[in-house]
Design a protein around this motif. Structure first.
Motif, PDB file in Angstrom:
ATOM      1  N   LYS A 163       0.837  -1.201   0.000  1.00  0.00           N
ATOM      2  CA  LYS A 163       0.000   0.000   0.000  1.00  0.00           C
ATOM      3  C   LYS A 163       0.873   1.253   0.000  1.00  0.00           C
ATOM      4  CE  LYS A 163      -3.856   2.202   2.341  1.00  0.00           C
ATOM      5  NZ  LYS A 163      -4.830   2.123   3.440  1.00  0.00           N
ATOM      6  N   PHE A 164       1.927   1.247   0.829  1.00  0.00           N
ATOM      7  CA  PHE A 164       2.832   2.391   0.871  1.00  0.00           C
ATOM      8  C   PHE A 164       3.491   2.598  -0.498  1.00  0.00           C
ATOM      9  CE2 PHE A 164       7.093   4.195   1.636  1.00  0.00           C
ATOM     10  CZ  PHE A 164       6.714   5.424   2.147  1.00  0.00           C
ATOM     11  N   GLU A 165       3.967   1.520  -1.097  1.00  0.00           N
ATOM     12  CA  GLU A 165       4.614   1.627  -2.410  1.00  0.00           C
ATOM     13  C   GLU A 165       3.649   2.159  -3.471  1.00  0.00           C
ATOM     14  OE1 GLU A 165       6.552  -2.064  -3.410  1.00  0.00           O
ATOM     15  OE2 GLU A 165       7.975  -1.864  -1.757  1.00  0.00           O
ATOM     16  N   SER A 166       2.368   1.821  -3.365  1.00  0.00           N
ATOM     17  CA  SER A 166       1.390   2.309  -4.340  1.00  0.00           C
ATOM     18  C   SER A 166       1.154   3.816  -4.210  1.00  0.00           C
ATOM     19  CB  SER A 166       0.062   1.556  -4.182  1.00  0.00           C
ATOM     20  OG  SER A 166      -0.653   2.020  -3.052  1.00  0.00           O
ATOM     21  N   MET A 167       1.567   4.389  -3.085  1.00  0.00           N
ATOM     22  CA  MET A 167       1.407   5.826  -2.854  1.00  0.00           C
ATOM     23  C   MET A 167       2.595   6.636  -3.379  1.00  0.00           C
ATOM     24  SD  MET A 167      -0.059   5.384   1.038  1.00  0.00           S
ATOM     25  CE  MET A 167      -0.124   7.105   1.427  1.00  0.00           C
ATOM     26  N   ILE A 168       3.643   5.942  -3.813  1.00  0.00           N
ATOM     27  CA  ILE A 168       4.864   6.605  -4.275  1.00  0.00           C
ATOM     28  C   ILE A 168       4.805   6.833  -5.780  1.00  0.00           C
ATOM     29  CG2 ILE A 168       7.370   6.393  -4.522  1.00  0.00           C
ATOM     30  CD1 ILE A 168       7.292   4.602  -1.990  1.00  0.00           C
ATOM     31  N   GLU A 169       5.030   8.065  -6.164  1.00  0.00           N
ATOM     32  CA  GLU A 169       5.105   8.398  -7.594  1.00  0.00           C
ATOM     33  C   GLU A 169       6.509   8.131  -8.122  1.00  0.00           C
ATOM     34  OE1 GLU A 169       4.915  12.509 -10.051  1.00  0.00           O
ATOM     35  OE2 GLU A 169       3.177  12.066  -8.790  1.00  0.00           O
ATOM     36  N   ASP A 200      14.019   9.833   0.030  1.00  0.00           N
ATOM     37  CA  ASP A 200      13.653  11.005  -0.753  1.00  0.00           C
ATOM     38  C   ASP A 200      12.633  10.518  -1.773  1.00  0.00           C
ATOM     39  OD1 ASP A 200      13.466  13.310  -2.261  1.00  0.00           O
ATOM     40  OD2 ASP A 200      15.582  13.355  -2.838  1.00  0.00           O
ATOM     41  N   LEU A 201      11.359  10.877  -1.540  1.00  0.00           N
ATOM     42  CA  LEU A 201      10.269  10.323  -2.341  1.00  0.00           C
ATOM     43  C   LEU A 201       9.334  11.419  -2.839  1.00  0.00           C
ATOM     44  CD1 LEU A 201       9.190   7.516   0.171  1.00  0.00           C
ATOM     45  CD2 LEU A 201      10.705   7.241  -1.793  1.00  0.00           C
ATOM     46  N   THR A 202       8.781  11.204  -4.016  1.00  0.00           N
ATOM     47  CA  THR A 202       7.654  12.009  -4.470  1.00  0.00           C
ATOM     48  C   THR A 202       6.416  11.148  -4.291  1.00  0.00           C
ATOM     49  OG1 THR A 202       8.990  13.241  -6.065  1.00  0.00           O
ATOM     50  CG2 THR A 202       6.604  13.243  -6.400  1.00  0.00           C
ATOM     51  N   MET A 203       5.523  11.627  -3.432  1.00  0.00           N
ATOM     52  CA  MET A 203       4.300  10.899  -3.131  1.00  0.00           C
ATOM     53  C   MET A 203       3.189  11.394  -4.055  1.00  0.00           C
ATOM     54  SD  MET A 203       5.486   9.016  -0.721  1.00  0.00           S
ATOM     55  CE  MET A 203       4.037   8.220  -0.059  1.00  0.00           C
ATOM     56  N   LYS A 204       2.353  10.491  -4.506  1.00  0.00           N
ATOM     57  CA  LYS A 204       1.212  10.859  -5.341  1.00  0.00           C
ATOM     58  C   LYS A 204       0.337  11.845  -4.563  1.00  0.00           C
ATOM     59  CE  LYS A 204       1.125   6.421  -7.702  1.00  0.00           C
ATOM     60  NZ  LYS A 204       0.456   5.125  -7.839  1.00  0.00           N
ATOM     61  N   GLU A 205      -0.024  12.925  -5.225  1.00  0.00           N
ATOM     62  CA  GLU A 205      -0.922  13.942  -4.673  1.00  0.00           C
ATOM     63  C   GLU A 205      -0.366  14.682  -3.458  1.00  0.00           C
ATOM     64  OE1 GLU A 205      -4.868  12.365  -4.111  1.00  0.00           O
ATOM     65  OE2 GLU A 205      -4.732  11.177  -5.934  1.00  0.00           O
ATOM     66  N   ALA A 214       9.113  14.769  -0.716  1.00  0.00           N
ATOM     67  CA  ALA A 214       9.465  14.933   0.699  1.00  0.00           C
ATOM     68  C   ALA A 214      10.658  14.048   1.024  1.00  0.00           C
ATOM     69  CB  ALA A 214       8.282  14.554   1.583  1.00  0.00           C
ATOM     70  N   LYS A 215      11.435  14.500   1.995  1.00  0.00           N
ATOM     71  CA  LYS A 215      12.551  13.708   2.514  1.00  0.00           C
ATOM     72  C   LYS A 215      12.192  13.289   3.932  1.00  0.00           C
ATOM     73  CE  LYS A 215      15.986  15.889  -0.379  1.00  0.00           C
ATOM     74  NZ  LYS A 215      17.239  16.595  -0.480  1.00  0.00           N
ATOM     75  N   TRP A 216      12.280  11.987   4.183  1.00  0.00           N
ATOM     76  CA  TRP A 216      11.948  11.430   5.482  1.00  0.00           C
ATOM     77  C   TRP A 216      13.174  10.765   6.077  1.00  0.00           C
ATOM     78  CZ3 TRP A 216       7.120   8.337   3.532  1.00  0.00           C
ATOM     79  CH2 TRP A 216       6.112   9.227   3.187  1.00  0.00           C
ATOM     80  N   GLU A 217      13.317  10.921   7.370  1.00  0.00           N
ATOM     81  CA  GLU A 217      14.393  10.234   8.075  1.00  0.00           C
ATOM     82  C   GLU A 217      13.787   9.595   9.312  1.00  0.00           C
ATOM     83  OE1 GLU A 217      18.796  11.378   8.406  1.00  0.00           O
ATOM     84  OE2 GLU A 217      17.867  12.236  10.202  1.00  0.00           O
ATOM     85  N   GLU A 218      14.101   8.318   9.498  1.00  0.00           N
ATOM     86  CA  GLU A 218      13.562   7.628  10.659  1.00  0.00           C
ATOM     87  C   GLU A 218      14.601   6.702  11.267  1.00  0.00           C
ATOM     88  OE1 GLU A 218      10.053   5.521   9.391  1.00  0.00           O
ATOM     89  OE2 GLU A 218      11.112   4.467   7.831  1.00  0.00           O
ATOM     90  N   LEU A 219      14.436   6.498  12.566  1.00  0.00           N
ATOM     91  CA  LEU A 219      15.227   5.503  13.271  1.00  0.00           C
ATOM     92  C   LEU A 219      14.413   4.224  13.257  1.00  0.00           C
ATOM     93  CD1 LEU A 219      17.664   4.710  15.051  1.00  0.00           C
ATOM     94  CD2 LEU A 219      16.277   5.402  17.028  1.00  0.00           C
TER      95      LEU A 219
END
Length: 119
Positions: free
Chosen positions: A58-64, A88-93, A97-102
């Protein structure tokens, strides 16, 4: 596999964006996944390998477009390991955005039994 071997293998998979392959190889059937917070798209906690794989799809389907993923060197102590992952992702709609997580993982009997993400 040892916790250190699992940590290195997972980091390699994540750096390539091969999350489902990693889950199928390294995760226990009863794995638990905890997100930093609940969203309309995802619950705070998900249980079971099949459900976690579906969450990933589902998450991958949200990535442009994926512009890049970097994964830090794993830190291992006992049966727990962590690393920092940046995406570093472009999300559909939603735009780019750049996300960083532990990312923190617990291993039992040679499989990942929990993953917990902090942003």
């Amino acid at each position: 596999m040892t916790t250190e071997q699992i940590a290195k293998r997972l980091a390699e998979y994540c750096a390539k964006g091969e999350f489902e392959a990693a889950q199928k190889e390294l995760y226990a059937d009863d794995v638990v996944s905890v997100e930093p917070y609940e969203t309309p798209a995802f619950p705070k906690e998900e249980k079971g390998l099949d459900n976690i794989i579906e969450k990933g799809r589902k998450f991958e389907s949200m990535i442009e477009e994926a512009h890049g993923i970097t994964v830090g060197e794993p830190v291992v102590t006992g049966n727990v390991f962590s690393f920092v992952m940046s995406m570093d992702l472009t999300m559909k709609e939603r735009g780019r955005a750049k996300w960083e997580e532990l990312c923190v993982y617990t291993v039992k009997d040679g499989k990942i039994v929990s993953e917990h993400f902090f942003m």
